[in-house]
Design a protein around this motif. Structure first.
Motif, PDB file in Angstrom:
ATOM      1  N   ALA A   1      13.050  46.572  85.070  1.00  0.00           N
ATOM      2  CA  ALA A   1      13.156  47.503  83.933  1.00  0.00           C
ATOM      3  C   ALA A   1      12.893  48.944  84.339  1.00  0.00           C
ATOM      4  CB  ALA A   1      12.175  47.082  82.838  1.00  0.00           C
TER       5      ALA A   1
ATOM      6  N   VAL B   1       9.948  41.417  86.058  1.00  0.00           N
ATOM      7  CA  VAL B   1      10.613  42.002  84.888  1.00  0.00           C
ATOM      8  C   VAL B   1      10.331  43.504  84.819  1.00  0.00           C
ATOM      9  CG1 VAL B   1      10.688  42.025  82.367  1.00  0.00           C
ATOM     10  CG2 VAL B   1      10.549  39.845  83.589  1.00  0.00           C
TER      11      VAL B   1
ATOM     12  N   ASN C   1      17.387  35.811  77.417  1.00  0.00           N
ATOM     13  CA  ASN C   1      16.322  36.811  77.570  1.00  0.00           C
ATOM     14  C   ASN C   1      14.949  36.264  77.205  1.00  0.00           C
ATOM     15  OD1 ASN C   1      18.148  38.749  78.427  1.00  0.00           O
ATOM     16  ND2 ASN C   1      18.482  39.567  76.364  1.00  0.00           N
TER      17      ASN C   1
ATOM     18  N   ALA D   1      19.422  31.822  74.139  1.00  0.00           N
ATOM     19  CA  ALA D   1      18.769  33.142  74.221  1.00  0.00           C
ATOM     20  C   ALA D   1      18.166  33.340  75.600  1.00  0.00           C
ATOM     21  CB  ALA D   1      17.692  33.265  73.144  1.00  0.00           C
TER      22      ALA D   1
ATOM     23  N   ASP E   1      12.421  35.290  79.977  1.00  0.00           N
ATOM     24  CA  ASP E   1      11.541  36.280  80.610  1.00  0.00           C
ATOM     25  C   ASP E   1      10.133  36.239  80.018  1.00  0.00           C
ATOM     26  OD1 ASP E   1      13.609  37.093  82.195  1.00  0.00           O
ATOM     27  OD2 ASP E   1      14.205  38.756  80.885  1.00  0.00           O
TER      28      ASP E   1
END
Length: 340
Positions: free
Chosen positions: A171, A167, A106, A104, A109
């Motif tokens: 985004a 992050v 992600n 995983a 982060d």
């Protein structure tokens, strides 16, 4: 990407500091290990962000998770306690990062900044308890080791914030700011941790001959009497490398018990109690005709900064002015006696 290869520069500086510390101490101390990990991470950041070496972006979060536990262990081993087998549990941080990278990605982060924040706050909380919670730190340094570890803990927390900033920038469509955030915050904090960790105030005592503490069953008042007698007869405060752990071994009293009793009886922590005795010895030496430097060295201090700081705390002035005031008072008393 900034034209100045900041990660390359930082990595070279940290690696030089690591090698210098390793050579001068002749062994891999906890601080040297922390420097090596910071140097490794800045080097990987340079390869990943500046030179865009394939695969380095995947390695970067794994090696990043080595830094917080390395800082925590360095703090524990130099200030609080010896190495324990349970310290191996801190390897769970990089192991978890590897597992997350495979299953995983992600999650990294969240996990990486969380590791920095958790360990950073842990260092801040424990170091905030002061010198009595750091029995392996040299008592002559007073609160300085605690303050230095405060900075290192804060740097870890700020590093966590920088990861969150990266992050958020990606985004929100400002991904072009990522190299700047890495250069100014991540690299800057790693460099700060590396440089400040070299302070001589973070060097622990040699525990190669450390003996287990004997549990004392004596009443607290009896222990306090023993402390006073030992301080008067053996004058352990004259040793600039004296630590709470070493003093507790000499007395056969657990460090926590010893610090509690001294605090109850004097209203001060162990560091201040010992440094009070050192200043008293220095004052006597000054009155007997010693120079300020000679009085400093003979009373258990090894740096003028520590000596002047503690002298100012206790007397409200510096050694020269204090001695001048004492000599002036003596002269006035002598003059009055002659007049009579």
């Amino acid at each position: 990407m900034p034209s100045l290869p900041i990660p390359v520069f930082a990595s070279a500086v940290l690696m030089f500091l690591f090698l210098r510390l390793w050579v001068t101490r002749g062994k891999l101390s906890p601080i040297a290990i922390l420097l090596a990990v910071c140097a490794l991470q800045t080097g990987i950041l340079a390869l990943a962000q500046h030179y865009l070496v394939p695969g380095m972006r995947m390695v970067q979060p794994i090696t990043a998770t080595l830094i917080p536990p390395a800082a925590w262990c360095a703090f524990q081993w130099t200030a609080v306690r010896p190495v324990r087998n349970s310290d191996l549990l801190h390897l769970l941080a990089p192991i978890t990062a590897v597992a997350a990278l495979i299953t995983a990605p992600n999650f990294l982060d969240i996990f990486v900044p969380s590791a920095f924040a958790i360990y950073g706050f842990a260092i801040l909380i424990v170091s905030h308890k002061g010198p009595d919670a750091q029995p392996r730190a040299f008592l002559v340094d007073g609160n300085l080791p605690s303050r230095i570890w405060h900075v290192i803990g804060a740097a870890l927390v700020v590093s966590a914030l920088s990861d969150i900033m990266i992050v958020a920038a990606i985004a929100s469509g400002f991904g072009h700011l990522q190299p700047w955030i890495i250069s100014l915050f991540s690299i800057g904090n790693l460099l700060l941790i590396g440089i400040i960790s070299l302070s001589s105030h973070l060097q622990a005592e040699d525990t190669s001959e450390e003996e287990p503490l004997r549990t004392s069953t004596e009443a607290e008042q009896h222990v306090w009497q023993r402390v006073q007698a030992y301080m008067a007869d053996h004058r352990p405060y004259l040793d600039p490398d004296l630590t709470l752990a070493r003093l507790s071994r000499k007395l056969g009293v657990p460090a926590k018990t010893l610090s509690t009793i001294i605090n109850q009886e004097t209203g001060e922590n162990v560091s201040r109690y010992v440094n009070d005795a050192r200043i008293a010895a220095a004052q006597k030496a000054l009155i007997d005709g010693a120079t300020v430097t000679a009085a400093m060295l003979s009373s258990g201090f090894n740096t003028k900064s520590n000596f002047n700081r503690e002298f100012l705390r206790i007397t409200g002035t510096n050694p020269s002015k204090w001695l001048a005031n004492v000599m002036s008072s003596k002269a006035d008393i002598s003059g009055i006696a002659e007049d009579q």
